[in-house]
Write a protein that holds these residues in place. Structure first.
Motif, short mmCIF file in Angstrom:
data_model
loop_
_atom_site.label_atom_id
_atom_site.label_comp_id
_atom_site.label_asym_id
_atom_site.label_seq_id
_atom_site.Cartn_x
_atom_site.Cartn_y
_atom_site.Cartn_z
N ALA A 1 -1.75 2.77 -9.81
CA ALA A 1 -2.79 3.79 -9.95
C ALA A 1 -3.52 3.95 -8.61
O ALA A 1 -3.88 2.96 -7.98
CB ALA A 1 -3.76 3.39 -11.05
N GLY A 2 -3.72 5.15 -8.20
CA GLY A 2 -4.39 5.41 -6.93
C GLY A 2 -3.40 5.48 -5.79
O GLY A 2 -3.05 6.56 -5.34
N ALA A 3 -2.96 4.36 -5.33
CA ALA A 3 -1.99 4.31 -4.23
C ALA A 3 -1.27 2.97 -4.26
O ALA A 3 -1.76 2.00 -4.81
CB ALA A 3 -2.70 4.48 -2.89
N GLY A 4 -0.12 2.96 -3.67
CA GLY A 4 0.65 1.73 -3.58
C GLY A 4 1.72 1.64 -4.65
O GLY A 4 1.88 2.55 -5.48
N LYS A 5 2.45 0.55 -4.60
CA LYS A 5 3.52 0.32 -5.57
C LYS A 5 3.71 -1.18 -5.74
O LYS A 5 3.19 -1.98 -4.97
CB LYS A 5 4.83 0.94 -5.07
N VAL A 6 4.46 -1.52 -6.77
CA VAL A 6 4.88 -2.90 -6.98
C VAL A 6 6.39 -2.87 -7.15
O VAL A 6 6.94 -2.04 -7.87
CB VAL A 6 4.17 -3.56 -8.19
N PRO B 1 0.78 -1.24 0.00
CA PRO B 1 0.00 0.00 0.00
C PRO B 1 0.81 1.29 0.00
O PRO B 1 0.25 2.36 -0.19
CB PRO B 1 -0.83 -0.11 1.27
N SER B 2 2.10 1.24 0.18
CA SER B 2 2.90 2.46 0.24
C SER B 2 3.25 2.94 -1.17
O SER B 2 3.61 2.15 -2.03
CB SER B 2 4.20 2.21 1.02
N SER B 3 3.19 4.25 -1.36
CA SER B 3 3.60 4.83 -2.64
C SER B 3 5.07 5.21 -2.64
O SER B 3 5.61 5.63 -3.65
CB SER B 3 2.74 6.06 -2.95
N GLN B 4 5.73 5.09 -1.50
CA GLN B 4 7.16 5.41 -1.39
C GLN B 4 7.98 4.29 -2.00
O GLN B 4 7.81 3.13 -1.66
CB GLN B 4 7.57 5.58 0.09
N GLY B 5 8.88 4.65 -2.90
CA GLY B 5 9.74 3.67 -3.55
C GLY B 5 10.82 3.17 -2.62
O GLY B 5 11.20 3.85 -1.67
N PRO B 6 11.31 1.97 -2.86
CA PRO B 6 12.39 1.43 -2.04
C PRO B 6 13.69 2.20 -2.29
O PRO B 6 13.95 2.65 -3.41
CB PRO B 6 12.51 -0.02 -2.52
N VAL B 7 14.47 2.35 -1.25
CA VAL B 7 15.75 3.06 -1.35
C VAL B 7 16.84 2.16 -0.79
O VAL B 7 16.78 1.78 0.38
CB VAL B 7 15.70 4.39 -0.56
#
Length: 174
Positions: free
Chosen positions: A148-153, A112-118
């Motif tokens: 789209a909307g929220a989250g990331k893969v 659910p997080s839109s923050q990308g991995p660092v």
């Protein structure tokens, strides 16, 4: 003749929704093992399982509101919201997917997080922070995309052609 919608099921795409709990990492590995064995790609299990474990752990830790300093049961708990039956039911679940398109396999974990991995600077004394370095080492390539909307893969690509690993080194070509 009836009018209905035909849904094609691709035997080389498999997904599993994971409950945001500590057991999710083990469930991801079990899912990877059975899926890869079903595709006749059991030799990829070690690399895919390690990467899947890291990606699911990151999702639990960073996307579901993890607490690294408390007891293990609190790792995946999110503060309760009024009117909610489960602390995390307002979140998009963690989902792991495996896709086999010869000669490659993709392992993808959505959260659910839109923050990308660092990737952090490698600190070999620290207890955490090396996960994305392992993902990079054991996969052919990796990356992430917002949803789209929220989250990331977050995804990792593996070569599914059999090859003999060089003794004492991981499988990725240097």
């Amino acid at each position: 003749m009836g009018t209905g919608t035909a849904i094609a099921v691709d035997p080389f795409v498999a997904s599993c929704t994971l409950t945001p709990r500590l057991e999710a990492v083990r469930s991801a590995r079990d899912f990877a093992r059975s899926t890869l064995q079903g595709w006749g790609l059991g030799a990829l299990f070690d690399d895919v399982a390690l990467v899947a474990s890291e990606l699911v752990t990151n999702a639990l830790r960073h996307a579901i509101g993890a607490s690294a300093d408390g007891p293990g049961d609190r790792l995946c708990q999110v503060p309760a919201q009024p009117g909610r039956t489960h602390p995390a039911d307002y979140r998009t679940p963690i989902r792991i997917s495996l896709v086999h398109r010869s000669p490659q396999v993709v392992c993808a974990v959505s959260d659910p997080s839109s923050q990308g991995p660092v990737a952090r600077e490698a600190d070999f004394v620290a207890e955490s922070g090396r996960g994305l370095h392992l993902v990079d080492s054991f996969s052919t390539s990796w990356g992430w995309h917002p949803l789209a909307g929220a989250g990331k893969v977050v995804w990792a690509l593996f070569d599914a052609t059999p090859e003999e690993p060089t003794a004492g080194r991981h499988r990725r070509a240097v």
